[in-house]
Design a protein around this motif. Structure first.
Motif, short mmCIF file in Angstrom:
data_model
loop_
_atom_site.label_atom_id
_atom_site.label_comp_id
_atom_site.label_asym_id
_atom_site.label_seq_id
_atom_site.Cartn_x
_atom_site.Cartn_y
_atom_site.Cartn_z
N MET A 1 -18.30 78.83 6.48
CA MET A 1 -18.23 77.56 7.32
C MET A 1 -18.88 76.56 7.18
SD MET A 1 -18.81 77.48 11.55
CE MET A 1 -20.38 77.54 11.29
N LYS A 2 -18.53 75.28 6.96
CA LYS A 2 -19.61 74.21 7.08
C LYS A 2 -19.75 73.64 8.23
CE LYS A 2 -16.59 72.16 3.93
NZ LYS A 2 -16.22 71.33 2.90
N VAL A 3 -21.04 72.97 8.55
CA VAL A 3 -21.16 72.37 9.90
C VAL A 3 -21.36 70.86 9.49
CG1 VAL A 3 -22.75 71.76 11.79
CG2 VAL A 3 -22.31 74.27 10.82
N LEU A 4 -20.73 69.77 10.03
CA LEU A 4 -20.80 68.55 9.77
C LEU A 4 -21.61 67.87 11.15
CD1 LEU A 4 -20.46 65.46 8.67
CD2 LEU A 4 -18.15 65.69 9.98
N VAL A 5 -22.61 67.43 10.95
CA VAL A 5 -23.56 66.77 12.08
C VAL A 5 -23.11 65.28 11.94
CG1 VAL A 5 -25.57 66.40 13.32
CG2 VAL A 5 -24.98 68.32 12.12
N VAL A 121 -15.16 60.60 5.76
CA VAL A 121 -16.05 61.92 6.12
C VAL A 121 -15.35 62.90 6.41
CG1 VAL A 121 -18.03 62.65 7.29
CG2 VAL A 121 -17.91 60.37 6.62
N LEU A 122 -14.25 62.79 7.35
CA LEU A 122 -13.66 64.05 8.01
C LEU A 122 -12.83 64.36 6.89
CD1 LEU A 122 -12.91 62.80 11.60
CD2 LEU A 122 -14.80 64.30 10.85
N SER A 127 -10.06 73.13 9.05
CA SER A 127 -9.92 74.32 9.91
C SER A 127 -11.14 75.35 9.49
CB SER A 127 -8.71 74.80 9.83
OG SER A 127 -8.64 76.12 10.91
N GLY A 128 -11.66 75.82 10.24
CA GLY A 128 -12.79 76.75 10.27
C GLY A 128 -14.14 75.93 10.14
N ASP A 129 -13.93 74.75 9.96
CA ASP A 129 -15.68 74.14 10.17
C ASP A 129 -15.90 73.64 11.56
OD1 ASP A 129 -15.73 74.40 7.20
OD2 ASP A 129 -14.88 72.53 6.98
N THR A 130 -17.26 73.35 11.65
CA THR A 130 -17.79 72.65 12.85
C THR A 130 -18.45 71.39 12.90
OG1 THR A 130 -18.22 75.16 13.67
CG2 THR A 130 -19.52 73.43 14.64
N LEU A 131 -17.80 70.83 14.08
CA LEU A 131 -18.55 69.37 14.07
C LEU A 131 -19.67 69.57 15.25
CD1 LEU A 131 -18.54 66.32 13.58
CD2 LEU A 131 -16.88 66.34 15.30
N GLY A 151 -8.47 70.47 13.00
CA GLY A 151 -8.81 71.72 13.27
C GLY A 151 -10.29 72.01 13.26
N LEU A 152 -11.15 71.09 13.13
CA LEU A 152 -12.58 71.52 13.48
C LEU A 152 -12.99 71.86 15.06
CD1 LEU A 152 -12.49 69.23 10.92
CD2 LEU A 152 -14.97 68.99 11.39
N ARG A 153 -14.23 72.57 14.75
CA ARG A 153 -14.53 73.22 16.40
C ARG A 153 -15.44 72.03 16.29
NH1 ARG A 153 -15.11 77.81 19.22
NH2 ARG A 153 -16.95 78.21 20.08
#
Length: 301
Positions: A1-5, A121-122, A127-131, A151-153
């Motif tokens: 999982m990647k997290v995008l802030v 950016v997006l 899907s499976g990654d988190t924002l 599909g980001l969380r």
């Protein structure tokens, strides 16, 4: 999982004062320092220090290059941070002798994000990654809608909570991080801000499919989803500076849940990380590393 802030980057001007200045009052500062901050940057640093693969998107001015250098030193990917013609966001922070703070913000580059930049950016996430979002940049609603289509969380810390935050498409949020003041306002709980259980219940009913994390300072943190409730306690430490404590908690809670910690253990770990952070000066530089928390012992209970 990647997290995008997708969030703010600030230059913090920190004034050490005897007490927070009152209206009409002029006081002397015992010290002045410049630091790196912004809720987006702080939360990205917390995630990176907790061992997560984290990307920060946002904007700075030409005066903010030291911010990206510092973030990279923590392991944050800064490829999606761009330079604009405005100044970097600024935060004027008063820290009193008890470690409490008061903050005035100037948006600078944080208010210069354009809709056409968001999709670029997006496109690097799915899907499976988190924002993870806050309320210190513009175009947040556009970011949320674009992320949900991919599909980001979506995790949201709606701070500072204002009319702009209340107009966001909050039904898209999967995880809320709020303090007692923000939680009471979001729940329309009126003046009774001390009944944390009632605030949590109101939020859980308003957002029945979302996880609610309510941080309440020395009282720790509460969790609610549907009918489920949990509580995390702080670790007693001397309070030096509370700047960035909530951001530390947010990053560590996400990191702990990603590692399959239980909700209770994730709350405890995040509270411990925030407790360590308030015992040190500064914002992101005060955030502890994962190894400092003996997290394996917590997880093995």
């Amino acid at each position: 999982m990647k997290v995008l802030v997708y969030g703010s980057l600030n230059i913090d001007l920190i004034f050490s004062v005897d007490h927070i200045v009152k209206p009409g009052e002029t006081i002397a500062s015992g010290a002045l320092s410049r630091g790196a901050g912004g809720k987006g940057a702080n939360q990205a640093a917390a995630l990176a220090k907790a061992g997560m693969q984290v990307y920060l998107a946002g904007k700075i001015g030409a005066d903010g290059s030291f911010l990206t250098e510092l973030l990279r030193s923590y392991g944050v990917n800064t490829d999606h941070i761009t330079v604009c013609g405005d100044a970097t966001g600024q935060a004027l922070i008063q820290v009193d002798k008890k470690g409490q703070n008061s903050i005035v913000l100037y948006s600078g580059g944080n208010g210069a994000i354009r809709v056409e930049e968001i999709e670029k950016v997006l496109a690097n996430f799915g899907s499976g990654d988190t924002l993870l979002l806050q309320n210190e940049i513009n175009c947040t609603a556009d970011i949320m809608r674009g992320a949900k289509k991919r599909g980001l969380r979506i995790c949201l810390n709606p701070s500072p909570l204002d009319e702009k935050a209340l107009r966001l498409p909050l039904d898209l949020v999967d995880v809320f991080f709020v303090n007692e003041i923000e939680g009471a306002a979001l729940a329309a709980a009126g003046e009774d801000r001390q009944d944390y259980g009632a605030i949590l219940d109101l939020l859980a009913r308003r957002f029945p499919s979302a996880e609610i994390i309510l941080t309440v300072g020395k009282e720790g943190a509460y969790y609610g989803r549907g009918e489920y409730r949990a509580k995390g306690e702080i670790t007693e430490t001397p309070v030096v500076d509370t700047t960035g404590a909530g951001d530390t908690f947010t990053g560590y809670f996400i990191a702990a849940r990603y590692r399959d910690f239980s909700v209770e253990d994730s709350l405890g770990l995040a509270c411990k990380a925030a407790s360590i952070a308030v015992s040190r000066k500064g914002a992101m530089e005060a955030i502890p590393l994962w190894e400092e928390l003996n997290a394996g012992k917590i997880h093995a209970r």
